[in-house]
Design a protein around this motif. Sequence first.
Motif, short mmCIF file in Angstrom:
data_model
loop_
_atom_site.label_atom_id
_atom_site.label_comp_id
_atom_site.label_asym_id
_atom_site.label_seq_id
_atom_site.Cartn_x
_atom_site.Cartn_y
_atom_site.Cartn_z
N ALA A 124 0.81 -1.22 0.00
CA ALA A 124 0.00 0.00 0.00
C ALA A 124 0.84 1.26 0.00
O ALA A 124 0.29 2.36 0.11
CB ALA A 124 -0.94 0.00 1.21
N THR A 125 2.15 1.16 -0.13
CA THR A 125 3.01 2.34 -0.06
C THR A 125 2.92 3.16 -1.35
O THR A 125 2.66 4.36 -1.32
CB THR A 125 4.46 1.91 0.19
N CYS A 126 3.13 2.53 -2.47
CA CYS A 126 3.07 3.22 -3.75
C CYS A 126 2.78 2.19 -4.83
O CYS A 126 2.77 0.98 -4.58
CB CYS A 126 4.36 3.99 -4.04
N ARG A 127 2.59 2.68 -6.05
CA ARG A 127 2.24 1.77 -7.15
C ARG A 127 3.41 0.87 -7.51
O ARG A 127 3.23 -0.32 -7.80
CB ARG A 127 1.81 2.58 -8.36
N ALA A 128 4.63 1.40 -7.48
CA ALA A 128 5.79 0.57 -7.83
C ALA A 128 5.98 -0.55 -6.81
O ALA A 128 6.25 -1.70 -7.19
CB ALA A 128 7.04 1.45 -7.90
N TYR A 129 5.86 -0.23 -5.52
CA TYR A 129 5.98 -1.26 -4.49
C TYR A 129 4.86 -2.28 -4.61
O TYR A 129 5.05 -3.47 -4.34
CB TYR A 129 5.96 -0.63 -3.11
N HIS A 130 3.68 -1.83 -5.02
CA HIS A 130 2.55 -2.76 -5.14
C HIS A 130 2.79 -3.74 -6.29
O HIS A 130 2.54 -4.95 -6.15
CB HIS A 130 1.26 -1.98 -5.38
N GLU A 131 3.28 -3.26 -7.42
CA GLU A 131 3.50 -4.15 -8.56
C GLU A 131 4.62 -5.13 -8.30
O GLU A 131 4.47 -6.34 -8.53
CB GLU A 131 3.79 -3.31 -9.81
N GLU A 132 5.75 -4.64 -7.81
CA GLU A 132 6.87 -5.54 -7.55
C GLU A 132 6.60 -6.43 -6.34
O GLU A 132 6.95 -7.61 -6.34
CB GLU A 132 8.16 -4.73 -7.34
N GLY A 133 5.97 -5.86 -5.32
CA GLY A 133 5.70 -6.65 -4.11
C GLY A 133 4.68 -7.74 -4.35
O GLY A 133 4.78 -8.83 -3.77
N ALA A 134 3.67 -7.49 -5.18
CA ALA A 134 2.68 -8.53 -5.47
C ALA A 134 3.33 -9.71 -6.17
O ALA A 134 3.01 -10.87 -5.88
CB ALA A 134 1.55 -7.94 -6.31
N ARG A 135 4.23 -9.45 -7.07
CA ARG A 135 4.93 -10.54 -7.76
C ARG A 135 5.75 -11.36 -6.78
O ARG A 135 5.74 -12.60 -6.82
CB ARG A 135 5.82 -9.97 -8.86
N ILE A 136 6.46 -10.68 -5.87
CA ILE A 136 7.27 -11.41 -4.89
C ILE A 136 6.38 -12.18 -3.92
O ILE A 136 6.67 -13.33 -3.55
CB ILE A 136 8.17 -10.42 -4.13
N LEU A 137 5.27 -11.59 -3.51
CA LEU A 137 4.39 -12.24 -2.53
C LEU A 137 3.81 -13.53 -3.07
O LEU A 137 3.80 -14.56 -2.38
CB LEU A 137 3.27 -11.27 -2.15
N TRP A 138 3.33 -13.53 -4.31
CA TRP A 138 2.61 -14.70 -4.83
C TRP A 138 3.53 -15.74 -5.43
O TRP A 138 3.10 -16.88 -5.65
CB TRP A 138 1.58 -14.25 -5.86
N THR A 139 4.75 -15.39 -5.76
CA THR A 139 5.65 -16.35 -6.41
C THR A 139 6.75 -16.89 -5.51
O THR A 139 7.33 -17.93 -5.83
CB THR A 139 6.30 -15.71 -7.65
N ASN A 140 7.04 -16.24 -4.38
CA ASN A 140 8.15 -16.66 -3.53
C ASN A 140 7.68 -17.27 -2.21
O ASN A 140 8.52 -17.48 -1.32
CB ASN A 140 9.08 -15.48 -3.22
N ASN A 141 6.42 -17.57 -2.07
CA ASN A 141 5.91 -18.16 -0.83
C ASN A 141 5.20 -19.47 -1.12
O ASN A 141 4.76 -19.72 -2.25
CB ASN A 141 4.94 -17.18 -0.13
N HIS A 142 5.13 -20.28 -0.08
CA HIS A 142 4.39 -21.54 -0.16
C HIS A 142 3.04 -21.35 0.52
O HIS A 142 2.95 -20.73 1.59
CB HIS A 142 5.16 -22.66 0.53
N PHE A 143 1.98 -21.88 -0.09
CA PHE A 143 0.62 -21.65 0.38
C PHE A 143 -0.01 -22.96 0.86
O PHE A 143 0.17 -24.01 0.25
CB PHE A 143 -0.23 -21.02 -0.72
N LEU A 144 -0.74 -22.84 1.97
CA LEU A 144 -1.44 -23.96 2.58
C LEU A 144 -2.92 -23.62 2.64
O LEU A 144 -3.31 -22.55 3.15
CB LEU A 144 -0.89 -24.22 3.99
N PHE A 145 -3.76 -24.51 2.14
CA PHE A 145 -5.20 -24.31 2.11
C PHE A 145 -5.86 -25.36 3.00
O PHE A 145 -5.54 -26.56 2.90
CB PHE A 145 -5.74 -24.40 0.68
N THR A 146 -6.79 -24.92 3.82
CA THR A 146 -7.47 -25.83 4.74
C THR A 146 -8.93 -26.06 4.39
O THR A 146 -9.55 -26.94 4.98
CB THR A 146 -7.39 -25.27 6.18
N THR A 147 -9.49 -25.30 3.46
CA THR A 147 -10.88 -25.47 3.04
C THR A 147 -10.96 -25.33 1.52
O THR A 147 -10.16 -24.61 0.91
CB THR A 147 -11.81 -24.44 3.69
N PRO A 148 -11.94 -26.00 0.89
CA PRO A 148 -12.10 -25.80 -0.56
C PRO A 148 -12.44 -24.37 -0.92
O PRO A 148 -12.06 -23.90 -2.01
CB PRO A 148 -13.25 -26.76 -0.90
#
Length: 496
Positions: free
Chosen positions: A135-159
């Motif tokens: 939420a800091t700026c548009r550049a941080y949002h674009e680059e940060g969203a890519r890092i957030l969704w591609t560099n983490n492992h996700f665990l789902f507990t419900t469909p």
Amino acid sequence: MDFGDLHDQAWECRDGADQAEAYYNQPLRAKNRELLDENLALKRLLRENGISWQNPSAKALRRRASTRLRSLGSSATPAPQRPLPHLPVEVHLKILYFALTSDHPIINPLCKSKPEHLTTQERTRPNQIAIHFLATCRAYHEEGARILWTNNHFLFTTPLAVKDFAEVPAQFRREIKDVTLRVVAKYYDDEDRTHRLPTTYHPDFKKPHKLRIHMRPKERTMARRGFRAYAWMQLIDFLEALLPPHQESPPTRRESKAVRRLSIDQLTPRARLFPNLERLRMDFVDFGEDILSFPPGQLHDLACHQLGRSLNELVLTGLPGDEPGFRVSTELAGLIKDEGLLIDHAPLMASQKQGIRHLPCDDDKCHYSSRVVRAMDSDHMRGHHHHDDHHHHHHDDDDTIDFPTAPPEMGEPPEHNAFSCRTIWKRRPVKLDDPTEREWELYDRISGLPWDDVEEEATMLDDIDSDGEGMECDNCGKTHPGAILPQDMMDLYDDM
């Protein structure tokens, strides 16, 4: 008959109360309710101060702005601004990487998690990522969203959590290679009875473990009563959530006319939720033996047809060792590509009143097995044995269908005296929680089991002559121990 003696099986169903709760708490519907409450609060605040909540005209806005400037006064001087320190772009990216990468899996990233699906460590764990960077700026949002969704492992507990992940842009979902699903069996009853897991569920159980039961009132209808479970149907809901989601951007009128003019062969199929998923782990919790009945027929359609042959590796933990559990393991093997790896592990979790309890895992006590799936159906073995389509149980009328094969392992395997036409090398993970650390393991192509487990049995199946030499291999034409079995023996393996 009481389930305490393990003679009664749960009836598989979807609970109506849970479905109604999931529908009411759907994220988009909950967000609309929050926005509606916020709008009502703002309108009440405007009315209390004598301000109309209708859209003001441009003239009224200019008059309010001029009044606000006169109230500030002309003598007010702005505070001096100090220039911010300049940092290189590489430093900004490194800061974002460390701030938005978690050491632990992110649980249900787009919806709330229930405490009954989490362990004590997961409930008390502090925030692992600095999400406010987006939420800091548009550049941080674009680059940060890519890092957030591609560099983490996700665990789902419900469909529902898996379905909500479709809101993530497709370009980020394409980069996800590994996902974990936690399937927690839910049990319901309309009588005050005690249901327990047997001591065979885990070696750590010294006595039967009490199940977590959700009480439901008796209804004066023809609905099924008694002991019920949401287990295999929940697995089916998880697999359905992995199917291709709805198209994110609907085509324009001109694009829709162009699509109508295209033939069926020219249309592009919709991508799945995780188009490039390579490894899937399923943790089954409270799936005890002799409790659940056989899975519904939808499981075969989803695992072997709609999602069939799409994974390189599948990890299953906690499946029961009875006939329904073996059936589910066989059906889920349809998710794996030819020469893919299937890992079956003992239960690692059990539910309790406060949530999920981790069970100790000792290699000497816990059952751990791995096998290669359909290694005889690969292109490596089709030179002499691929004479018809009866080995491929899921062939369609179109002969152009090409079943994918798991990619070969990177690196050089250790030397072994076994011939490659009968065996295959795979790198299996040493620890389930760390799939990056792997070791080489030699597997038999016919049975799919590790070579050390079937070496003696394979020697018994070979025709050994008086000189101690093996029979001639149908694949490579050489004579060696552990040769490929003749075609009639392969047909026998296919029928088993």
